[in-house]
Design a protein around this motif. Structure first.
Motif, mmCIF file in Angstrom:
data_model
loop_
_atom_site.group_PDB
_atom_site.id
_atom_site.type_symbol
_atom_site.label_atom_id
_atom_site.label_comp_id
_atom_site.label_asym_id
_atom_site.label_seq_id
_atom_site.Cartn_x
_atom_site.Cartn_y
_atom_site.Cartn_z
ATOM 1 N N ARG A 157 -10.002 10.368 -8.377
ATOM 2 C CA ARG A 157 -10.276 9.173 -9.173
ATOM 3 C C ARG A 157 -9.029 8.319 -9.394
ATOM 4 N NH1 ARG A 157 -15.300 9.850 -11.484
ATOM 5 N NH2 ARG A 157 -16.018 12.001 -11.640
ATOM 6 N N TYR A 172 -6.910 7.283 -7.250
ATOM 7 C CA TYR A 172 -6.588 6.413 -6.124
ATOM 8 C C TYR A 172 -7.606 5.286 -6.009
ATOM 9 C CZ TYR A 172 -3.940 10.615 -5.172
ATOM 10 O OH TYR A 172 -3.102 11.691 -5.299
ATOM 11 N N ASN A 173 -7.168 4.146 -5.468
ATOM 12 C CA ASN A 173 -8.096 3.052 -5.223
ATOM 13 C C ASN A 173 -9.126 3.441 -4.165
ATOM 14 O OD1 ASN A 173 -5.193 1.474 -5.674
ATOM 15 N ND2 ASN A 173 -6.901 0.664 -6.842
ATOM 16 N N PHE A 174 -8.640 4.111 -3.100
ATOM 17 C CA PHE A 174 -9.511 4.552 -2.015
ATOM 18 C C PHE A 174 -9.057 5.919 -1.534
ATOM 19 C CE2 PHE A 174 -9.534 -0.086 -1.782
ATOM 20 C CZ PHE A 174 -10.898 -0.339 -1.865
ATOM 21 N N CYS A 175 -9.985 6.661 -0.937
ATOM 22 C CA CYS A 175 -9.680 7.946 -0.312
ATOM 23 C C CYS A 175 -10.197 7.891 1.119
ATOM 24 C CB CYS A 175 -10.358 9.094 -1.052
ATOM 25 S SG CYS A 175 -9.884 9.213 -2.782
ATOM 26 N N LEU A 196 -1.706 -0.992 -3.498
ATOM 27 C CA LEU A 196 -2.975 -0.284 -3.352
ATOM 28 C C LEU A 196 -2.641 1.182 -3.105
ATOM 29 C CD1 LEU A 196 -5.941 -1.254 -3.226
ATOM 30 C CD2 LEU A 196 -5.733 -1.186 -0.742
ATOM 31 N N HIS A 197 -3.281 2.105 -3.818
ATOM 32 C CA HIS A 197 -2.999 3.539 -3.699
ATOM 33 C C HIS A 197 -4.138 4.194 -2.920
ATOM 34 C CE1 HIS A 197 0.345 3.282 -6.558
ATOM 35 N NE2 HIS A 197 -0.415 2.410 -7.203
ATOM 36 N N VAL A 198 -3.801 4.814 -1.776
ATOM 37 C CA VAL A 198 -4.811 5.390 -0.885
ATOM 38 C C VAL A 198 -4.469 6.848 -0.589
ATOM 39 C CG1 VAL A 198 -5.929 5.228 1.371
ATOM 40 C CG2 VAL A 198 -5.249 3.143 0.166
ATOM 41 N N MET A 211 0.838 -1.191 0.000
ATOM 42 C CA MET A 211 0.000 0.000 0.000
ATOM 43 C C MET A 211 0.873 1.240 0.000
ATOM 44 S SD MET A 211 -2.847 1.248 2.814
ATOM 45 C CE MET A 211 -3.711 -0.301 2.771
ATOM 46 N N ALA A 241 1.192 -0.476 -10.741
ATOM 47 C CA ALA A 241 -0.131 -1.092 -10.596
ATOM 48 C C ALA A 241 -0.286 -1.953 -9.352
ATOM 49 C CB ALA A 241 -0.434 -1.933 -11.838
ATOM 50 N N ARG A 249 -18.151 3.005 -2.376
ATOM 51 C CA ARG A 249 -17.080 2.019 -2.438
ATOM 52 C C ARG A 249 -15.698 2.618 -2.213
ATOM 53 N NH1 ARG A 249 -13.391 -0.232 -5.682
ATOM 54 N NH2 ARG A 249 -13.741 1.135 -7.464
ATOM 55 N N ARG A 250 -15.472 3.850 -2.674
ATOM 56 C CA ARG A 250 -14.115 4.383 -2.707
ATOM 57 C C ARG A 250 -13.768 5.348 -1.595
ATOM 58 N NH1 ARG A 250 -12.678 5.895 -8.697
ATOM 59 N NH2 ARG A 250 -10.635 6.081 -7.728
#
Length: 199
Positions: A123, A125-128, A103-105, A83, A100, A150-151
Motif C-alpha cells: 500500500r 507504493y503508488n504502483f506495484c 512516483l514510488h514503484v 520515479m 512525495a 489501478r495499482r
C-alpha cells in the motif's frame, strides 16, 4: 557533499533504483548484469558500503552511495527524480518513501507465494509491478480494500530474459540434480527454505 554530483543526469525523466540488499548471497546479479538505460537515465542508489562495491563491479549503471539520510535529501534536492523503483522489501525503503514528489514503484527481485509478496507494505507504493494474473489474484485475495486494477501493473518477469552460463559438468552418465533452496528468511513466518531443516 553529495557523492552523486560526479554524474550528469540532465535528461528527463530520471529514474532511481533504490538498492538496499545486503543479505542476498546472489546479490541480484542477473538483474544488474542486464541493466540498461535505453529509454530513460537510470542510477542505482545504495546505502551499504559493501553492497556499493559489489554493485559497481557488476552493474553498468551509475552507482551512487548515500550513507546518511541527509545525503539522500541532498541528492533529491539536486536531481529531478521522477520515479523510484524498489527491488526488495527492505525497511530502508520507507526512508525514501517519505519524499512525495517522485512516483514510488515496487518491482521486487522476483515473485512467489511468500507472505511478503502479499504484505500490507504494498500500500505504501503508488504502483506495484507484478508478473501477471497469478500475482494479481494472490494480492486481491489477501489484501482488504486494495485497488488491484489501478495499482498492480503486470510486466512479466524480466529476469528470465537474462541468459546465465551453465556450469561445466563432466560428460558421464551421472544424473544431475539442481537443488535451488529459497531464502531462509529473517523470521519464522518467512522460513521457506529447507537448508536448515534438511541440510
Amino acid at each position: 557533499g553529495c557523492p552523486a554530483m560526479r554524474f550528469n543526469f540532465d535528461e528527463q525523466p530520471f529514474i532511481v533504483i533504490w538498492e538496499t540488499t545486503r543479505a542476498c548471497s546472489l546479490a541480484c546479479r542477473h538483474c544488474r548484469a542486464a541493466a540498461m538505460a535505453e529509454r530513460h537515465p537510470l542510477a542505482v542508489v545504495t546505502r551499504s558500503p559493501s553492497s556499493t562495491l559489489r554493485i559497481i563491479e557488476e552493474c553498468p549503471l551509475p552507482v551512487v552511495y548515500l550513507r546518511t539520510i541527509g545525503e539522500v535529501e541532498a541528492f533529491l534536492d539536486t536531481q529531478d527524480i521522477t520515479m523510484v523503483l524498489y527491488v526488495n522489501n527492505s525497511m530502508r525503503n520507507f526512508q525514501m518513501l517519505r519524499f512525495a514528489s517522485p512516483l514510488h514503484v515496487f518491482v521486487n527481485h522476483g515473485e512467489s507465494e511468500k507472505s511478503c509478496m502479499t504484505s500490507n507494505q504494498l500500500r505504501a507504493y503508488n504502483f506495484c509491478f507484478v508478473a501477471g494474473d497469478a500475482a494479481i489474484q494472490r494480492i486481491s485475495e489477501k489484501l482488504v480494500d486494495f485497488d488491484t486494477e489501478r495499482r498492480l501493473v503486470p510486466i512479466g518477469r524480466p529476469q528470465v530474459d537474462v541468459v546465465a552460463e551453465a556450469p561445466d559438468l563432466p560428460a558421464d552418465d551421472r544424473q544431475v540434480v539442481l537443488y535451488a533452496p529459497t531464502w531462509e528468511g529473517d523470521r519464522p513466518s518467512m522460513r521457506y527454505g529447507s537448508v536448515v531443516s534438511h541440510g
